[in-house]
Design an enzyme around this catalytic site. Structure first.
Site, PDB file in Angstrom:
ATOM      1  N   SER A 186       0.858  -1.183   0.000  1.00 60.36           N
ATOM      2  CA  SER A 186       0.000   0.000   0.000  1.00 60.36           C
ATOM      3  C   SER A 186       0.899   1.239   0.000  1.00 60.36           C
ATOM      4  CB  SER A 186      -0.945  -0.027   1.208  1.00 60.36           C
ATOM      5  OG  SER A 186      -1.874   1.027   1.137  1.00 60.36           O
ATOM      6  N   THR A 187       0.798   2.109   0.989  1.00 58.24           N
ATOM      7  CA  THR A 187       1.605   3.337   1.009  1.00 58.24           C
ATOM      8  C   THR A 187       3.095   3.017   0.959  1.00 58.24           C
ATOM      9  OG1 THR A 187      -0.094   4.416   2.329  1.00 58.24           O
ATOM     10  CG2 THR A 187       2.074   5.454   2.290  1.00 58.24           C
ATOM     11  N   HIS A 213      -2.633  -1.265  -3.321  1.00 59.32           N
ATOM     12  CA  HIS A 213      -3.761  -0.369  -3.110  1.00 59.32           C
ATOM     13  C   HIS A 213      -3.501   0.931  -3.872  1.00 59.32           C
ATOM     14  CE1 HIS A 213      -4.280  -2.656   0.958  1.00 59.32           C
ATOM     15  NE2 HIS A 213      -4.736  -3.335  -0.067  1.00 59.32           N
ATOM     16  N   MET A 305      -0.472   0.655   5.354  1.00 58.65           N
ATOM     17  CA  MET A 305      -1.319   0.722   6.539  1.00 58.65           C
ATOM     18  C   MET A 305      -2.221  -0.503   6.612  1.00 58.65           C
ATOM     19  SD  MET A 305      -0.929   3.499   8.417  1.00 58.65           S
ATOM     20  CE  MET A 305      -2.496   3.931   9.183  1.00 58.65           C
ATOM     21  N   ASP A 308      -3.948  -5.985   5.792  1.00 57.28           N
ATOM     22  CA  ASP A 308      -4.289  -6.807   4.640  1.00 57.28           C
ATOM     23  C   ASP A 308      -3.153  -7.777   4.340  1.00 57.28           C
ATOM     24  OD1 ASP A 308      -5.780  -7.723   2.503  1.00 57.28           O
ATOM     25  OD2 ASP A 308      -5.158  -6.129   1.130  1.00 57.28           O
TER      26      ASP A 308
END
Length: 362
Positions: A186-187, A213, A305, A308
């Protein structure tokens, strides 16, 4: 750099050549006690002066500006006063967003044509990305992707030589992968994935599937970027695609992706998220499907974050596979990999450079 203490507001510098956008971005934080807009700049030159004097905790950045554009600003900022930067850019400038991430930007928010009070979803996303600064690892210092990559052959401009090698699968008939590598991020994930894919060898017999993401209109451009950066033929996934050796697929934004095995063929199933999917795309769903194929499998959980991938990693472990979690020392945000480590589902905990080397040996 130091990050804001929980008791102090996050100091934000807003950089955009549009006075209308500067005002509307600042208004996102008007009622927030945890974020203070300490300055606004209309171009890169003014932004550099303010970044040096104000020392903000985070900067929102428009890329297309007069006098000094966002790319030049990023290069100078990251060399003189590294600061987390959230790029706010239009859908039309997708390629520029990834160039900015490679220059050290932390994340991005797609900007609609009009960033007014009615753009509630975008305004909320800007808020959440700025608040994310508190979740960065304590030692996090933004650096460009090229500066982070310190092994292998390089061109005079600093870019890895492997980025120019032709795809390993051009003109090759379909071969079922011997190993499936599923990656969740993600990030901070785009830069991490670029560095990993640049290290994969021409002769790899693995197939790669990625749940990153990311907004839906950006995943195709990101897949193209990954394809250019390494030898694995990488595309945005479509329903029914065959996953072969030295092939990579990025799940489209706002959809979920699974692997199904039919005889010797390994195929993708891509479709809308289910109501039970907590994240979209869902790393848990992807990992569980990989574990069910019966093939040798590796799950990789990178920066991001949330949690997942933890349940999917459990399924990969139960199927006899390997799970790699990015270590806290390199994960920009230690949420996802940290959750995997705490849950005891990680076989290996490795810093980012070693993950690419590990997968190259698989």
């Amino acid at each position: 750099m130091t990050h804001p203490a929980a008791s102090k507001p996050i100091r934000l510098l807003v950089v955009d050549d549009s006075a209308y956008n500067r005002r509307n971005i600042a208004e996102v934080f008007a009622d927030r006690k945890d974020v203070e807009v300490v300055g606004k700049a209309g171009d890169g030159e003014e932004a550099l002066k303010l970044a040096t004097s104000l020392k903000p905790d985070v900067i929102t950045l428009d890329l297309e500006m007069p006098r000094m554009d966002g790319f030049t600003f990023l290069r100078i900022l990251m060399s003189k006063a590294p600061t987390p930067v959230i790029v706010i850019s239009s859908y039309a400038q997708r390629e520029n967003v990834f160039k900015a991430l490679e220059l050290g930007a932390l994340d991005f928010v797609p900007k609609p044509e009009r960033l007014g009070p009615e753009a509630t979803e975008v305004r909320e996303e800007i808020l959440q990305k700025v608040l994310l600064v508190r979740a960065l690892r304590p030692s996090f210092v933004p650096t460009s992707l090229i500066r982070r990559m310190n092994s292998g052959a390089f061109h005079p401009d600093g870019s890895p030589a492997s980025w120019d090698e032709p795809s390993a699968v051009t003109g090759r008939p379909y071969r079922s992968p011997k190993t499936l590598v599923a990656i969740a991020s993600s990030t901070g994930g785009p830069s991490a994935l670029l560095s990993i894919f640049a290290k994969l060898p021409v002769q790899t017999t693995a197939g790669f599937v990625v749940a990153q993401h990311m907004p839906d209109k950006f995943t195709r451009t990101f897949a193209e970027r990954l394809d250019k950066r390494g030898v694995v033929k990488t595309t945005e996934a479509s329903d029914g695609d065959l996953v072969g050796q030295a092939m990579g697929f990025v799940c489209p934004g706002r959809k979920c992706m699974e692997i199904v095995k039919q005889g010797i063929e390994v195929k993708l199933r891509v479709g809308p998220a289910a109501t039970t999917d907590r994240y979209v795309p869902s790393a848990d769903k992807l990992f569980k499907s990989v574990a069910a194929t019966g093939l040798k499998c590796v799950g990789v959980i990178l920066t991001g974050m949330g949690d997942d991938g933890v349940e999917g990693a459990r399924a990969i472990r139960a199927a006899g596979g390997i799970v790699i979690a990015e270590s806290q020392e390199t994960a920009v945000v230690n949420g996802m990999p940290g959750a995997a480590v705490r849950a005891g589902v990680a076989t290996e905990v490795l810093p980012l450079p070693q993950i690419g080397e590990f997968l190259a040996k698989v």
